[in-house]
Design a protein around this motif. Structure first.
Motif, PDB file in Angstrom:
ATOM      1  N   THR A 125      -1.611 -16.207   4.190  1.00 51.36           N
ATOM      2  CA  THR A 125      -1.226 -15.889   2.448  1.00 51.36           C
ATOM      3  C   THR A 125      -0.635 -14.230   2.174  1.00 51.36           C
ATOM      4  O   THR A 125      -1.058 -13.439   3.023  1.00 51.36           O
ATOM      5  N   VAL A 126       0.129 -14.644   1.371  1.00 56.89           N
ATOM      6  CA  VAL A 126       1.408 -13.262   1.504  1.00 56.89           C
ATOM      7  C   VAL A 126       1.331 -13.574   0.190  1.00 56.89           C
ATOM      8  O   VAL A 126       1.582 -14.022  -0.881  1.00 56.89           O
ATOM      9  N   ALA A 127       2.175 -12.257  -0.612  1.00 53.43           N
ATOM     10  CA  ALA A 127       1.968 -11.559  -1.899  1.00 53.43           C
ATOM     11  C   ALA A 127       3.504 -11.473  -1.571  1.00 53.43           C
ATOM     12  O   ALA A 127       4.404 -10.954  -0.552  1.00 53.43           O
TER      13      ALA A 127
ATOM     14  N   LEU B  32       2.543   3.084   0.410  1.00 54.53           N
ATOM     15  CA  LEU B  32       1.982   2.217  -0.614  1.00 54.53           C
ATOM     16  C   LEU B  32       1.913   0.690  -0.827  1.00 54.53           C
ATOM     17  O   LEU B  32       0.871   0.794  -1.292  1.00 54.53           O
ATOM     18  N   ARG B  33       2.667   0.287  -0.473  1.00 54.69           N
ATOM     19  CA  ARG B  33       2.371  -1.411  -0.315  1.00 54.69           C
ATOM     20  C   ARG B  33       0.569  -1.271   0.681  1.00 54.69           C
ATOM     21  O   ARG B  33       0.027  -1.851   0.525  1.00 54.69           O
ATOM     22  N   ALA B  34       1.154  -1.192   2.052  1.00 55.23           N
ATOM     23  CA  ALA B  34      -0.200  -0.628   3.051  1.00 55.23           C
ATOM     24  C   ALA B  34      -1.423   0.063   2.079  1.00 55.23           C
ATOM     25  O   ALA B  34      -2.567  -0.727   2.517  1.00 55.23           O
ATOM     26  N   ARG B  35      -1.310   0.968   1.053  1.00 59.73           N
ATOM     27  CA  ARG B  35      -2.591   1.163   0.967  1.00 59.73           C
ATOM     28  C   ARG B  35      -2.468  -0.137  -0.135  1.00 59.73           C
ATOM     29  O   ARG B  35      -4.294  -0.157  -0.354  1.00 59.73           O
ATOM     30  N   VAL B  36      -2.232  -1.087  -1.292  1.00 58.19           N
ATOM     31  CA  VAL B  36      -2.233  -1.928  -2.186  1.00 58.19           C
ATOM     32  C   VAL B  36      -3.143  -3.113  -0.992  1.00 58.19           C
ATOM     33  O   VAL B  36      -4.569  -3.561  -2.107  1.00 58.19           O
ATOM     34  N   ALA B  37      -2.792  -3.322  -0.287  1.00 57.99           N
ATOM     35  CA  ALA B  37      -2.942  -4.448   0.650  1.00 57.99           C
ATOM     36  C   ALA B  37      -4.392  -3.812   1.270  1.00 57.99           C
ATOM     37  O   ALA B  37      -5.019  -4.946   0.698  1.00 57.99           O
ATOM     38  N   ALA B  38      -5.051  -2.469   1.745  1.00 59.05           N
ATOM     39  CA  ALA B  38      -5.990  -2.517   2.035  1.00 59.05           C
ATOM     40  C   ALA B  38      -6.738  -2.496   0.788  1.00 59.05           C
ATOM     41  O   ALA B  38      -8.191  -2.257   1.017  1.00 59.05           O
ATOM     42  N   GLU B  39      -6.502  -2.169  -0.668  1.00 62.62           N
ATOM     43  CA  GLU B  39      -7.567  -1.378  -1.260  1.00 62.62           C
ATOM     44  C   GLU B  39      -7.712  -2.226  -2.406  1.00 62.62           C
ATOM     45  O   GLU B  39      -8.368  -2.378  -3.833  1.00 62.62           O
ATOM     46  N   ILE B  40      -7.536  -4.304  -2.309  1.00 60.66           N
ATOM     47  CA  ILE B  40      -6.863  -5.402  -3.671  1.00 60.66           C
ATOM     48  C   ILE B  40      -7.929  -5.487  -4.038  1.00 60.66           C
ATOM     49  O   ILE B  40      -8.218  -5.807  -5.019  1.00 60.66           O
ATOM     50  N   LYS B  41      -9.278  -5.646  -2.865  1.00 60.44           N
ATOM     51  CA  LYS B  41     -10.328  -5.803  -4.147  1.00 60.44           C
ATOM     52  C   LYS B  41     -10.870  -4.809  -4.874  1.00 60.44           C
ATOM     53  O   LYS B  41     -12.210  -5.089  -5.486  1.00 60.44           O
TER      54      LYS B  41
ATOM     55  N   LEU C 269      -1.665 -10.697   3.059  1.00 58.48           N
ATOM     56  CA  LEU C 269      -2.814 -10.312   2.296  1.00 58.48           C
ATOM     57  C   LEU C 269      -4.143  -9.841   3.717  1.00 58.48           C
ATOM     58  O   LEU C 269      -3.877 -11.018   4.704  1.00 58.48           O
ATOM     59  N   GLN C 270      -5.107  -9.113   3.185  1.00 54.28           N
ATOM     60  CA  GLN C 270      -5.868  -9.079   4.579  1.00 54.28           C
ATOM     61  C   GLN C 270      -6.787 -10.316   4.393  1.00 54.28           C
ATOM     62  O   GLN C 270      -6.504 -11.136   3.690  1.00 54.28           O
ATOM     63  N   ASP C 271      -7.358 -10.261   6.354  1.00 57.29           N
ATOM     64  CA  ASP C 271      -7.812 -12.217   6.245  1.00 57.29           C
ATOM     65  C   ASP C 271      -9.238 -11.967   4.391  1.00 57.29           C
ATOM     66  O   ASP C 271      -9.951 -10.775   4.486  1.00 57.29           O
ATOM     67  N   GLY C 272      -9.219 -13.213   4.302  1.00 61.22           N
ATOM     68  CA  GLY C 272     -10.577 -13.108   2.580  1.00 61.22           C
ATOM     69  C   GLY C 272      -9.913 -12.382   1.656  1.00 61.22           C
ATOM     70  O   GLY C 272     -10.238 -12.766   0.690  1.00 61.22           O
ATOM     71  N   THR C 273      -8.518 -12.171   1.313  1.00 59.72           N
ATOM     72  CA  THR C 273      -9.059 -12.286   0.030  1.00 59.72           C
ATOM     73  C   THR C 273      -7.692 -13.040  -0.059  1.00 59.72           C
ATOM     74  O   THR C 273      -6.526 -14.131   0.652  1.00 59.72           O
ATOM     75  N   THR C 274      -7.987 -13.465  -1.903  1.00 58.03           N
ATOM     76  CA  THR C 274      -7.132 -14.751  -2.069  1.00 58.03           C
ATOM     77  C   THR C 274      -5.644 -14.973  -2.841  1.00 58.03           C
ATOM     78  O   THR C 274      -5.451 -13.417  -2.789  1.00 58.03           O
ATOM     79  N   ALA C 275      -4.944 -16.112  -3.300  1.00 57.20           N
ATOM     80  CA  ALA C 275      -4.166 -15.709  -3.743  1.00 57.20           C
ATOM     81  C   ALA C 275      -3.915 -15.439  -4.897  1.00 57.20           C
ATOM     82  O   ALA C 275      -3.340 -13.934  -5.374  1.00 57.20           O
ATOM     83  N   ALA C 276      -5.094 -15.341  -6.169  1.00 63.58           N
ATOM     84  CA  ALA C 276      -5.656 -14.859  -6.728  1.00 63.58           C
ATOM     85  C   ALA C 276      -5.939 -13.782  -7.362  1.00 63.58           C
ATOM     86  O   ALA C 276      -5.102 -12.401  -7.994  1.00 63.58           O
ATOM     87  N   GLU C 277      -6.569 -12.571  -5.897  1.00 66.86           N
ATOM     88  CA  GLU C 277      -6.769 -11.733  -5.513  1.00 66.86           C
ATOM     89  C   GLU C 277      -5.345 -11.151  -5.590  1.00 66.86           C
ATOM     90  O   GLU C 277      -4.983  -9.787  -5.739  1.00 66.86           O
TER      91      GLU C 277
END
Length: 378
Positions: free
Chosen positions: A120-122, A329-338, A143-151
């Motif tokens: 799953t990718v953004a 910046l992109r890495a921080r977004v992926a880590a804190e997307i929830k 996206l990190q495991d457990g992150t949905t496309a909607a998230e």
């Protein structure tokens, strides 16, 4: 031979006649090159930045629906006075949608592309209002495991814009910032960043309900531009924070100039040096990054000479800071997307439902708290 994929793509066309036509077009997806992937798009947001391409300068009060349930068509008239501004896109059918997320179903031969297969990718890069998207692997964020496309669908525009604001603040030597239309999804995200990073943020909103929404998530400095005490309240918040940079989503009207005036007034309240008829020498900056008000920007110059008003856009900012810092910046977004960068949607629609007059009437208002998500394969 690998079977070709065909999917629907939303297209916007402005004709020489002055007619806007928005429709769904079947598009055949080529096989991915070595560094490309094919993504089944599962979620893509309708951002304010998408609406300018989607509807152009059309008067949407003239919008009409035709076609069928499976192939809806929306038409509207572009005012003659606005056609000159549309010259660069006349008679060109344009795909729409800045960002999205989904599952990689085909991958090219490179290691980077193969590493994304089944993930799953953004994505960022336009043409996301579609069932499938051929895209470079480098333009995908796993996206990190457990992150949905909607998230993950709003991984880029709002999160990187909000981070870009705080990064610009730091890089230009300011210590706190001001944000207008601050109760939006982006504004709430910016509040979470500032709370987490210890940055003072002055939020300008347009109602007491919006002010309460921000205070309920921890915002400390919130001022209502409709209040009779607005300018005094803003000045006091600027005294408390020392904010000398603002990001304005409104654009038109007097607000940008009022912010600069209040910044100068706040500086004057804490100044210790001698009086100067040229005003303070403290740099004051307003960046306009949106156009919620399309009227001219009015500046009443009562704040000295150490000031600037300019435009700010995400992609030129990312180019300016370079690939390495943009990747951080992109890495921080992926880590804190929830958490920090979570987006909230009021409604999810299919591609066909997005082309209904009822839905358009809601999301084209760009109202605070009314954010739509498209699920192209629903």
């Amino acid at each position: 031979m690998t079977e070709a994929i065909t999917g629907l793509q939303l297209r916007s066309l402005i004709k020489t006649s002055g007619d806007l036509e928005v429709s769904l077009v079947p598009v055949s997806i080529p096989e991915p090159g070595p560094d490309e992937v094919v993504v089944r798009v599962e979620a893509t947001p309708i951002n304010p930045s998408d609406l300018g391409l989607l509807f152009g300068a059309a008067d949407m009060s003239t919008a009409k629906a035709s076609g069928s349930a499976d192939a809806p068509v929306i038409t509207a008239k572009v005012p003659e006075a606005a056609m000159k501004a549309m010259a660069g896109r006349i008679d060109e059918s344009m795909p729409v949608g800045n960002e999205g997320a989904g599952t990689v179903i085909k991958a090219g031969s490179s290691d980077a592309a193969q590493a994304l297969l089944g993930k799953t990718v953004a994505m960022i890069g336009g043409a996301m209002y579609a069932q499938y998207r051929l895209i470079k692997a480098a333009d995908c964020l796993k996206l990190q495991d457990g992150t949905t496309a909607a998230e993950g669908a709003s991984c880029f525009v709002n999160p990187l814009t909000a981070l870009g604001m705080t990064e610009t603040m730091k890089r230009e030597g300011h210590k706190a910032l001001v944000h207008t239309a601050a109760a939006s999804n982006l504004g709430q995200m910016l509040n979470r960043i500032c709370l987490k990073d210890g940055i003072d943020l002055v939020n300008i909103v347009r109602s007491e309900a919006q002010a309460k929404l921000l205070r309920d998530i921890g915002a400390k400095y919130v001022v209502d531009s409709t209040a009779p005490t607005f300018l005094d309240d803003l000045t006091e918040a600027l005294v408390q924070t020392g904010a000398t940079i603002a990001f304005d989503a409104i654009g038109g009207g007097r607000l940008a100039g009022q912010i600069l005036s209040c910044m100068e007034a706040a500086i004057g309240k804490t100044a210790t040096g001698p009086y100067s008829r040229y005003g303070s020498n403290v740099p004051k900056q307003v960046y306009i990054y949106g156009s919620l008000d399309t009227k001219p920007t009015e500046i009443l110059r009562n704040f000295g000479f150490a000031w600037a008003v300019g435009g700010w856009l995400l992609f030129p900012f990312l180019q300016k800071i370079g690939a390495a810092d943009a990747a951080k910046l992109r890495a921080r977004v992926a880590a804190e997307i929830k958490t920090t960068f979570a987006s909230h949607y009021t409604r999810t629609v299919s591609l066909r439902e997005a082309l209904s007059l009822d839905a358009i009437a809601v999301y084209n208002k760009r109202a605070t708290g009314e954010k739509f998500l498209i699920a192209p394969n629903a």
